[in-house]
Scaffold this active site. Sequence first.
Site, short mmCIF file in Angstrom:
data_model
loop_
_atom_site.label_atom_id
_atom_site.label_comp_id
_atom_site.label_asym_id
_atom_site.label_seq_id
_atom_site.Cartn_x
_atom_site.Cartn_y
_atom_site.Cartn_z
CD GLU A 289 -9.43 -0.23 -3.68
OE1 GLU A 289 -9.17 -0.78 -2.60
OE2 GLU A 289 -8.82 0.78 -4.07
CB CYS B 228 -8.70 4.69 -4.31
SG CYS B 228 -7.49 5.05 -3.04
CE1 TYR C 26 -9.03 0.39 0.53
CE2 TYR C 26 -7.88 1.19 2.47
CZ TYR C 26 -7.95 0.34 1.39
OH TYR C 26 -6.94 -0.56 1.17
CE1 TYR D 169 -8.34 5.35 4.17
CE2 TYR D 169 -7.72 3.70 5.80
CZ TYR D 169 -7.39 4.52 4.74
OH TYR D 169 -6.10 4.52 4.24
CG ASP E 86 -2.21 0.80 0.91
OD1 ASP E 86 -2.81 0.61 -0.19
OD2 ASP E 86 -2.60 1.64 1.74
C1 LIG Z 1 -5.43 -0.24 -2.35
C2 LIG Z 1 -5.94 0.94 -1.60
N1 LIG Z 1 -7.18 1.44 -1.93
C3 LIG Z 1 -7.65 2.51 -1.24
C4 LIG Z 1 -6.95 3.11 -0.25
C5 LIG Z 1 -7.54 4.27 0.52
N2 LIG Z 1 -7.09 5.49 0.01
C6 LIG Z 1 -5.70 2.58 0.05
N3 LIG Z 1 -4.95 3.11 1.04
N4 LIG Z 1 -5.21 1.49 -0.62
#
Ligand SMILES: Cc1ncc(CN)c(N)n1
Length: 231
Positions: free
Chosen positions: A207, A135, A139, A165, A44
């Site tokens: 995701e 993204c 979340y 989040y 990440d």
């Molecule tokens: C894969 C992923 N997707 C979404 C997020 C949240 N911004 C994240 N940190 N990482």
Amino acid sequence: MLFSEKLRKEADEIYQGIFRHPFVEGLGKGDLDPESIIHYVKADFEYLNAFMNIYGLAIAKSTRREDMAYFHEQIAFVLNGEIHPHNNLCRVAGVAYDDLKGFPLPPTADHYVSHMKSTALTGSMGEILAALLPCPWTYYEIGKYLMETVQPKPDHPFYEWITFYAEDEVGQITNELRRRLDTWAKGVGPDELEKAKVAFLKSCQLEYRFWDMAITKEIWPFSVEQEVTTS
Ligand SMILES: Cc1ncc(CN)c(N)n1
């Protein structure tokens, strides 16, 4: 119905799958395998660096100063904000965040980043917004789902992750991205909308796969040298 509402409806099966994913369940129960957490944070960190690169590509394609300012602000949020949930994960896994930086992307994360980058390079502004939207949106919904189902107290191991989040700021980021996509959608025809839908759904699928990647600790089949783009 707004375009983003239609997208959310089409992707509902994927969202429901994400809420029930073992990694997300582990966040709620507070019993995640530390090795999965480490695998996730390594990937990440690099994913978020690539995400900022993609905002940069969106700036390069922007024709309005207001859009440039918007993408610039979003970079600041990723850069300064998302270190908090990462720090929470590292604390629980008992590792230093600095030790998890600069690792090559595992195959799924690499695929996700390539999808967003190629969309940013070749697609319309609407396709770019659509590829980026899952993204924050998935979340934000995970955060709200865990707040409702787990009702974590401050001593919950992932309290900081969940509340970060579920917060209004992530909600506002999601809503603003949706608003921009919906405004774009009003001015284009069905072919353009279809391409944006495909970009959105692919990001949603990836995701889901990103969580799988962490649980299975997915790696490349051979340990040859891999490129790391950032530090
Ligand atoms: C894969 C992923 N997707 C979404 C997020 C949240 N911004 C994240 N940190 N990482």
